[in-house]
Write a protein that holds these residues in place. Structure first.
Motif, PDB file in Angstrom:
ATOM      1  N   PRO A  62       5.443   0.510  -4.127  1.00 15.94           N
ATOM      2  CA  PRO A  62       4.157   0.530  -3.413  1.00 15.94           C
ATOM      3  C   PRO A  62       3.109   1.375  -4.137  1.00 15.94           C
ATOM      4  CG  PRO A  62       5.658   2.099  -2.415  1.00 15.94           C
ATOM      5  CD  PRO A  62       6.428   1.422  -3.515  1.00 15.94           C
ATOM      6  N   TYR A  63       1.867   0.912  -4.063  1.00 15.56           N
ATOM      7  CA  TYR A  63       0.762   1.690  -4.594  1.00 15.56           C
ATOM      8  C   TYR A  63      -0.466   1.452  -3.732  1.00 15.56           C
ATOM      9  CZ  TYR A  63       0.372  -2.838  -7.023  1.00 15.56           C
ATOM     10  OH  TYR A  63       0.342  -4.175  -7.321  1.00 15.56           O
ATOM     11  N   CYS A  64      -1.425   2.373  -3.831  1.00 16.71           N
ATOM     12  CA  CYS A  64      -2.641   2.293  -3.030  1.00 16.71           C
ATOM     13  C   CYS A  64      -3.350   0.970  -3.304  1.00 16.71           C
ATOM     14  CB  CYS A  64      -3.555   3.473  -3.338  1.00 16.71           C
ATOM     15  SG  CYS A  64      -5.183   3.380  -2.546  1.00 16.71           S
ATOM     16  N   SER A  65      -3.771   0.295  -2.249  1.00 11.25           N
ATOM     17  CA  SER A  65      -4.404  -1.011  -2.395  1.00 11.25           C
ATOM     18  C   SER A  65      -5.802  -0.924  -2.984  1.00 11.25           C
ATOM     19  CB  SER A  65      -4.482  -1.710  -1.033  1.00 11.25           C
ATOM     20  OG  SER A  65      -5.272  -0.949  -0.127  1.00 11.25           O
ATOM     21  N   VAL A  66      -6.341   0.289  -3.129  1.00 16.71           N
ATOM     22  CA  VAL A  66      -7.681   0.458  -3.687  1.00 16.71           C
ATOM     23  C   VAL A  66      -7.620   1.019  -5.104  1.00 16.71           C
ATOM     24  CG1 VAL A  66      -9.952   1.537  -3.397  1.00 16.71           C
ATOM     25  CG2 VAL A  66      -8.654   0.803  -1.390  1.00 16.71           C
ATOM     26  N   CYS A  67      -7.060   2.213  -5.275  1.00 16.32           N
ATOM     27  CA  CYS A  67      -7.099   2.869  -6.587  1.00 16.32           C
ATOM     28  C   CYS A  67      -5.860   2.624  -7.431  1.00 16.32           C
ATOM     29  CB  CYS A  67      -7.323   4.366  -6.419  1.00 16.32           C
ATOM     30  SG  CYS A  67      -5.892   5.268  -5.763  1.00 16.32           S
ATOM     31  N   GLY A  68      -4.791   2.056  -6.836  1.00 12.93           N
ATOM     32  CA  GLY A  68      -3.600   1.743  -7.610  1.00 12.93           C
ATOM     33  C   GLY A  68      -2.667   2.906  -7.848  1.00 12.93           C
ATOM     34  N   GLU A  69      -2.881   4.041  -7.191  1.00 11.38           N
ATOM     35  CA  GLU A  69      -1.972   5.173  -7.385  1.00 11.38           C
ATOM     36  C   GLU A  69      -0.619   4.850  -6.780  1.00 11.38           C
ATOM     37  OE1 GLU A  69      -1.644  10.010  -6.640  1.00 11.38           O
ATOM     38  OE2 GLU A  69      -3.354   8.891  -5.842  1.00 11.38           O
ATOM     39  N   THR A  76       5.781  -1.326   3.846  1.00 13.62           N
ATOM     40  CA  THR A  76       5.923  -2.725   4.218  1.00 13.62           C
ATOM     41  C   THR A  76       4.594  -3.463   4.275  1.00 13.62           C
ATOM     42  OG1 THR A  76       5.831  -2.128   6.554  1.00 13.62           O
ATOM     43  CG2 THR A  76       8.020  -2.267   5.528  1.00 13.62           C
ATOM     44  N   GLN A  77       3.483  -2.742   4.107  1.00 15.05           N
ATOM     45  CA  GLN A  77       2.177  -3.381   4.141  1.00 15.05           C
ATOM     46  C   GLN A  77       1.210  -2.625   3.250  1.00 15.05           C
ATOM     47  OE1 GLN A  77       1.073  -3.264   8.261  1.00 15.05           O
ATOM     48  NE2 GLN A  77       0.832  -1.062   8.335  1.00 15.05           N
ATOM     49  N   ALA A  78       0.062  -3.270   2.962  1.00 13.37           N
ATOM     50  CA  ALA A  78      -0.940  -2.634   2.113  1.00 13.37           C
ATOM     51  C   ALA A  78      -1.468  -1.365   2.791  1.00 13.37           C
ATOM     52  CB  ALA A  78      -2.085  -3.603   1.850  1.00 13.37           C
ATOM     53  N   PHE A  79      -1.775  -0.355   1.991  1.00 13.85           N
ATOM     54  CA  PHE A  79      -2.257   0.910   2.543  1.00 13.85           C
ATOM     55  C   PHE A  79      -3.262   1.541   1.593  1.00 13.85           C
ATOM     56  CE2 PHE A  79       1.109   2.038  -0.320  1.00 13.85           C
ATOM     57  CZ  PHE A  79       0.734   3.260  -0.863  1.00 13.85           C
ATOM     58  N   ARG A  80      -4.083   2.433   2.147  1.00 15.04           N
ATOM     59  CA  ARG A  80      -5.007   3.253   1.367  1.00 15.04           C
ATOM     60  C   ARG A  80      -4.447   4.658   1.283  1.00 15.04           C
ATOM     61  NH1 ARG A  80     -11.201   2.799   1.333  1.00 15.04           N
ATOM     62  NH2 ARG A  80     -11.614   0.567   1.192  1.00 15.04           N
TER      63      ARG A  80
END
Length: 264
Positions: A62-69, A76-80
């Motif tokens: 998993p990685y941040c859906s905005v910055c890719g960290e 289990t789902q997209a997160f910031r």
């Protein structure tokens, strides 16, 4: 993802490569140990020996859906991430190939600050995994445009090249995605490397603008285009945000996705 890959080398190209390897053996671009003759010509194994490859850390979900960290644990789902929550960023999202750890950190440092232009192909190959992001899977990337983060002219003269533009050119040759330089850096700002996030944002205000080849010619028409904004490393995202803001507000582009070799 849809883009053409490089053609397989012909018999004569392979022969020339073997001859050149005899005079100039290929070595790991980090530790300089000789690479095996059967090492591939593209990808990570073309540039790094096995022990150095083991030290590279690919960014995976998993990685941040905005910055890719990247984060550890099960998501289990997209997160910031906490750094992106509450921030209005001009780019749609950012993806990187690898974490900024050794030996990638040293290779990028030599490429940028050591002015070792021979490393551009190695760094560009490390960026290609970012194009496999699931959010780009349905896109025909040959209809997108590779755009580099620009350097101020004084810094470009000192360095001899813009490392981001060289990466664009290399990726374009490998994938067929077109590249252009519609942005210019009109203010020479303080180096971002040692600034905190808030100071980075303030440091870059008004630093970028749309460019034109000559004052009497119109700017390149980018309205409605999708952009792959290219840089070597993404840290806070401040530079990418300012570039994307100009592209969206002034050039009226549709989407800006940031791709980098490394995530700081």
């Amino acid at each position: 993802m849809s883009y053409p890959t490089a053609h397989a080398p012909s018999y004569w190209q392979k022969t020339c490569q073997r001859v050149l390897d005899g005079f100039y053996p290929r070595v790991c671009r980090h530790c300089e140990v000789r690479l095996p003759d059967e090492a591939p010509r593209q990808g990570v194994s073309a540039w790094f020996c096995d022990p150095c490859q083991d030290e590279l850390t690919a960014i995976e979900a998993p990685y941040c859906s905005v910055c890719g960290e990247a984060f550890s644990g099960a998501m289990t789902q997209a997160f910031r991430c906490s750094n992106c929550s509450g921030r209005r960023l001009a780019y749609d999202f950012a993806v990187a190939g690898y974490k900024i750890t050794s030996p990638l950190r040293e290779v990028i440092h030599r490429y940028k600050y050591g002015r070792d232009l021979s490393l551009r192909a190695a760094v560009a190959d490390l960026m290609l995994p970012a194009l496999n992001d699931p959010r780009l899977a349905a896109e025909d990337l040959t209809q997108w445009l590779l755009v580099p983060v620009p350097l101020h002219i004084t810094r470009r003269i000192w360095r001899g090249f813009n490392q981001s533009w060289e990466l664009c050119r290399q990726i374009s040759r490998s994938t067929g995605i077109p590249a252009a330089q519609p942005l210019t850096r009109q203010v020479r700002t303080e180096s971002q490397a040692h600034l905190q996030r808030r100071k980075r944002l303030a440091n870059l205000k008004g630093a970028f603008a749309l460019s034109r080849p000559f004052p009497w010619l119109p700017r390149q028409d980018l309205q409605g285009r999708n952009i792959l904004l290219v840089d070597d490393v993404l840290t806070t995202g401040a530079t990418a945000h300012e570039c994307a803001k100009v592209l969206k507000l002034e050039a009226r582009v549709e989407k800006v996705v940031v791709i980098t070799a490394a995530r700081g």
